[in-house]
Design a protein around this motif. Sequence first.
Motif, PDB file in Angstrom:
ATOM      1  N   SER A  44       0.868  -1.180   0.000  1.00  0.00           N
ATOM      2  CA  SER A  44       0.000   0.000   0.000  1.00  0.00           C
ATOM      3  C   SER A  44       0.901   1.226   0.000  1.00  0.00           C
ATOM      4  N   ALA A  45       0.579   2.155  -0.866  1.00  0.00           N
ATOM      5  CA  ALA A  45       1.404   3.355  -1.022  1.00  0.00           C
ATOM      6  C   ALA A  45       1.338   4.213   0.239  1.00  0.00           C
ATOM      7  N   VAL A  46       2.451   4.796   0.566  1.00  0.00           N
ATOM      8  CA  VAL A  46       2.514   5.646   1.755  1.00  0.00           C
ATOM      9  C   VAL A  46       1.672   6.896   1.557  1.00  0.00           C
ATOM     10  N   THR A  47       1.583   7.397   0.333  1.00  0.00           N
ATOM     11  CA  THR A  47       0.864   8.635   0.056  1.00  0.00           C
ATOM     12  C   THR A  47      -0.568   8.392  -0.413  1.00  0.00           C
ATOM     13  N   ALA A  48      -1.115   7.212  -0.203  1.00  0.00           N
ATOM     14  CA  ALA A  48      -2.484   6.928  -0.631  1.00  0.00           C
ATOM     15  C   ALA A  48      -3.467   7.796   0.142  1.00  0.00           C
ATOM     16  N   GLY A  49      -4.334   8.473  -0.578  1.00  0.00           N
ATOM     17  CA  GLY A  49      -5.359   9.299   0.051  1.00  0.00           C
ATOM     18  C   GLY A  49      -4.902  10.693   0.444  1.00  0.00           C
ATOM     19  N   VAL A  50      -3.701  11.083   0.069  1.00  0.00           N
ATOM     20  CA  VAL A  50      -3.203  12.412   0.412  1.00  0.00           C
ATOM     21  C   VAL A  50      -3.651  13.395  -0.656  1.00  0.00           C
ATOM     22  N   ALA A  51      -4.237  14.522  -0.255  1.00  0.00           N
ATOM     23  CA  ALA A  51      -4.679  15.548  -1.189  1.00  0.00           C
ATOM     24  C   ALA A  51      -3.521  16.482  -1.508  1.00  0.00           C
ATOM     25  N   ARG A  52      -3.450  16.907  -2.741  1.00  0.00           N
ATOM     26  CA  ARG A  52      -2.399  17.849  -3.153  1.00  0.00           C
ATOM     27  C   ARG A  52      -2.881  19.276  -2.924  1.00  0.00           C
ATOM     28  N   TYR A  53      -2.020  20.080  -2.380  1.00  0.00           N
ATOM     29  CA  TYR A  53      -2.292  21.500  -2.180  1.00  0.00           C
ATOM     30  C   TYR A  53      -1.165  22.272  -2.863  1.00  0.00           C
ATOM     31  N   ASP A  54      -1.355  22.539  -4.158  1.00  0.00           N
ATOM     32  CA  ASP A  54      -0.338  23.252  -4.923  1.00  0.00           C
ATOM     33  C   ASP A  54      -0.426  24.747  -4.658  1.00  0.00           C
ATOM     34  N   VAL A  55       0.639  25.432  -4.942  1.00  0.00           N
ATOM     35  CA  VAL A  55       0.689  26.881  -4.789  1.00  0.00           C
ATOM     36  C   VAL A  55      -0.131  27.502  -5.911  1.00  0.00           C
ATOM     37  N   VAL A  56      -0.995  28.430  -5.568  1.00  0.00           N
ATOM     38  CA  VAL A  56      -1.827  29.114  -6.555  1.00  0.00           C
ATOM     39  C   VAL A  56      -1.628  30.615  -6.418  1.00  0.00           C
ATOM     40  N   ASP A  57      -2.038  31.344  -7.445  1.00  0.00           N
ATOM     41  CA  ASP A  57      -1.968  32.801  -7.392  1.00  0.00           C
ATOM     42  C   ASP A  57      -3.016  33.313  -6.425  1.00  0.00           C
ATOM     43  N   PRO A  58      -2.750  34.433  -5.749  1.00  0.00           N
ATOM     44  CA  PRO A  58      -3.748  34.982  -4.831  1.00  0.00           C
ATOM     45  C   PRO A  58      -4.972  35.471  -5.596  1.00  0.00           C
ATOM     46  N   LYS A  59      -6.133  35.332  -4.977  1.00  0.00           N
ATOM     47  CA  LYS A  59      -7.383  35.767  -5.584  1.00  0.00           C
ATOM     48  C   LYS A  59      -7.782  37.112  -5.007  1.00  0.00           C
ATOM     49  N   ASP A  60      -8.648  37.789  -5.711  1.00  0.00           N
ATOM     50  CA  ASP A  60      -9.137  39.081  -5.257  1.00  0.00           C
ATOM     51  C   ASP A  60     -10.019  38.879  -4.031  1.00  0.00           C
ATOM     52  N   TRP A  61      -9.763  39.617  -2.965  1.00  0.00           N
ATOM     53  CA  TRP A  61     -10.503  39.412  -1.715  1.00  0.00           C
ATOM     54  C   TRP A  61     -11.959  39.804  -1.863  1.00  0.00           C
ATOM     55  N   ARG A  62     -12.270  40.728  -2.777  1.00  0.00           N
ATOM     56  CA  ARG A  62     -13.680  41.113  -2.978  1.00  0.00           C
ATOM     57  C   ARG A  62     -14.473  39.943  -3.570  1.00  0.00           C
TER      58      ARG A  62
END
Length: 105
Positions: A44-62
């Motif tokens: 069984s893979a060690v990373t099974a079920g892990v969600a990826r959280y990639d870096v994204v550009d900031p969004k407009d707060w409004r």
Amino acid sequence: MLNLLRPAVALAALPLAACVPTAAPDWLVQPADPAVAVRAPRYSAVTAGVARYDVVDPKDWRELNRAVTPKSGQGGMEGMEGMDHSRMPGMNMPGMGGRRDTGGR
């Protein structure tokens, strides 16, 4: 005083010694049973079920605020147009000349 303490300890320990089992229980000293079925190990893979959280550009707060605010008909301030806001705390502050405090500066 020490002479009386030793016989007292011996007399207290003698009844307790009768409660101790003389031999270990059978279930504790039995060898492992080689005939018992065991599930085969699998990968069984060690990373099974892990969600990826990639870096994204900031969004407009409004836009983010608009996305989480209640929509029309979900509650909020609708239906309060005819309400007398002057009786609400903080709306008619002394020194404001009768103007409402709208929070903007």
